[in-house]
Design an enzyme around this catalytic site. Structure first.
Site, PDB file in Angstrom:
ATOM      1  N   LYS A  13       0.749  -1.152   0.097  1.00 54.08           N
ATOM      2  CA  LYS A  13       0.053  -0.067   0.042  1.00 54.08           C
ATOM      3  C   LYS A  13       0.915   1.133   0.102  1.00 54.08           C
ATOM      4  CE  LYS A  13      -1.907  -1.044   3.832  1.00 54.08           C
ATOM      5  NZ  LYS A  13      -1.621  -2.326   4.202  1.00 54.08           N
ATOM      6  N   ARG A 127      11.647  -5.989   4.851  1.00 60.34           N
ATOM      7  CA  ARG A 127      11.198  -4.617   4.554  1.00 60.34           C
ATOM      8  C   ARG A 127      12.228  -3.900   5.314  1.00 60.34           C
ATOM      9  NH1 ARG A 127       5.091  -2.645   4.665  1.00 60.34           N
ATOM     10  NH2 ARG A 127       5.428  -3.238   6.853  1.00 60.34           N
ATOM     11  N   ARG A 156      11.206  -0.792  10.587  1.00 58.36           N
ATOM     12  CA  ARG A 156      10.224  -0.606  11.589  1.00 58.36           C
ATOM     13  C   ARG A 156      10.354  -1.403  12.663  1.00 58.36           C
ATOM     14  NH1 ARG A 156       4.822   0.028   7.984  1.00 58.36           N
ATOM     15  NH2 ARG A 156       3.967  -0.850   9.786  1.00 58.36           N
ATOM     16  N   ARG A 167      -0.224  -8.583  13.284  1.00 61.21           N
ATOM     17  CA  ARG A 167      -0.986  -7.748  12.304  1.00 61.21           C
ATOM     18  C   ARG A 167      -1.856  -8.125  11.247  1.00 61.21           C
ATOM     19  NH1 ARG A 167       4.251  -4.990  10.821  1.00 61.21           N
ATOM     20  NH2 ARG A 167       3.037  -3.741   9.489  1.00 61.21           N
TER      21      ARG A 167
HETATM   22  P1  AMP Z   1       0.714   0.644   8.903  1.00 60.49           P
HETATM   23  O1  AMP Z   1       1.888   1.492   8.485  1.00 60.49           O
HETATM   24  O2  AMP Z   1      -0.322   1.036   8.118  1.00 60.49           O
HETATM   25  O3  AMP Z   1       1.249  -0.597   8.731  1.00 60.49           O
HETATM   26  O4  AMP Z   1       0.409   0.784  10.151  1.00 60.49           O
HETATM   27  C1  AMP Z   1       1.492   0.651  11.450  1.00 60.49           C
HETATM   28  C2  AMP Z   1       0.379   0.459  12.678  1.00 60.49           C
HETATM   29  O5  AMP Z   1       0.022   1.759  12.924  1.00 60.49           O
HETATM   30  C3  AMP Z   1      -0.546  -0.444  12.739  1.00 60.49           C
HETATM   31  O6  AMP Z   1      -0.010  -1.805  13.008  1.00 60.49           O
HETATM   32  C4  AMP Z   1      -1.451   0.003  13.837  1.00 60.49           C
HETATM   33  O7  AMP Z   1      -0.720  -0.436  15.337  1.00 60.49           O
HETATM   34  C5  AMP Z   1      -1.359   1.559  13.802  1.00 60.49           C
HETATM   35  N1  AMP Z   1      -2.359   1.852  12.872  1.00 60.49           N
HETATM   36  C6  AMP Z   1      -2.198   2.498  11.470  1.00 60.49           C
HETATM   37  N2  AMP Z   1      -3.540   2.707  11.018  1.00 60.49           N
HETATM   38  C7  AMP Z   1      -4.456   2.355  11.757  1.00 60.49           C
HETATM   39  C8  AMP Z   1      -5.748   2.524  12.086  1.00 60.49           C
HETATM   40  N3  AMP Z   1      -6.370   2.903  10.731  1.00 60.49           N
HETATM   41  N4  AMP Z   1      -6.417   2.036  12.974  1.00 60.49           N
HETATM   42  C9  AMP Z   1      -5.725   1.536  14.016  1.00 60.49           C
HETATM   43  N5  AMP Z   1      -4.590   1.343  13.993  1.00 60.49           N
HETATM   44  C10 AMP Z   1      -3.572   1.789  12.981  1.00 60.49           C
END
Ligand code: AMP
Length: 209
Positions: A13, A127, A156, A167
């Protein structure tokens, strides 16, 4: 253009959003990036989100919803936006729907990037990202060509095998149910997320055309 990118962690994404916003001239609104910035800056939101993020759990809906609804009202998002990583739960999808209806704006598309579970962990543990540019790499399939970039890559905190599994399980339990919500509205476009970033970008653009 107002659109959403949905998909499991590691679906691509962030990589695709960075490519697409240039073509569509809309801001890339990544809730993961916004939350990581809040953690780094030590804001109140960051302090609340940190623990959830480290263990691969979702940050509570009310915090993320408030953050996104404020962000999409900013000037640069008035003409359109690309949401990446939001909505991730049914209450988030409903809150966005209500807020957009109130504002008199509509969504154009929801792109679901599909990648089989077996590929996710392999993608995530390899990654790395460039802290200076935000560019995302895969150590084996898409390594940086510049040695200076390679030397400064970071991983990360939640890209460990354990957090990745947490996740992915959250994705199936909490996020996958938003797919039928958008399917019923006729907004969903399914795209195969396997292959190179170039191949996936071509598929997304075709789906949006
Ligand atoms: P991402 O970078 O999109 O993989 O997001 C990393 C982390 O941020 C996720 O594993 C959640 O802990 C938090 N996070 C990101 N977007 C959301 C969301 N829409 N709702 C809840 N937690 C989020």
């Amino acid at each position: 253009m107002r659109m959403i990118l949905v998909g499991p962690p590691g679906a691509g994404k962030g990589t695709q959003a960075a490519r697409l916003v240039g073509s569509y001239r809309i801001p890339h609104i990544s809730t993961g990036d916004m939350l990581r910035a809040a953690v780094k800056a030590g804001t109140e939101l960051g302090k609340q989100a940190d623990g959830f993020m480290k263990r691969g759990a979702l940050v509570p809906d009310e915090l993320v919803i408030a953050m996104v609804l404020e962000r999409i009202q900013q000037d640069d998002a008035k003409g359109g936006f690309m949401l990446d990583g939001f909505p991730r739960t049914t209450p988030q999808a409903q809150a966005l729907d209500v807020a957009m209806t109130k504002a008199g704006i509509t969504l154009d598309s929801v792109v679901l990037i599909e990648v089989p579970d077996e590929l996710i962990e392999e993608r995530i543990i390899h990654r790395r990202s460039d802290p200076e540019t935000g560019a995302i790499y895969h150590l084996e399939f898409n390594p940086p060509t510049d040695e200076a970039v390679a030397a400064r890559l970071v991983q990360r905190k939640d890209d460990t095998a354990e957090a990745c599994r947490a996740r992915l399980s959250k994705y199936h339990a909490e996020t996958a149910p938003i797919v039928p919500f958008y399917e019923q509205k006729g907004l969903l476009r399914r795209v195969d997320g396997q292959g190179t970033p170039d191949e996936v970008e071509v598929r997304i653009k075709a789906a949006l055309a």
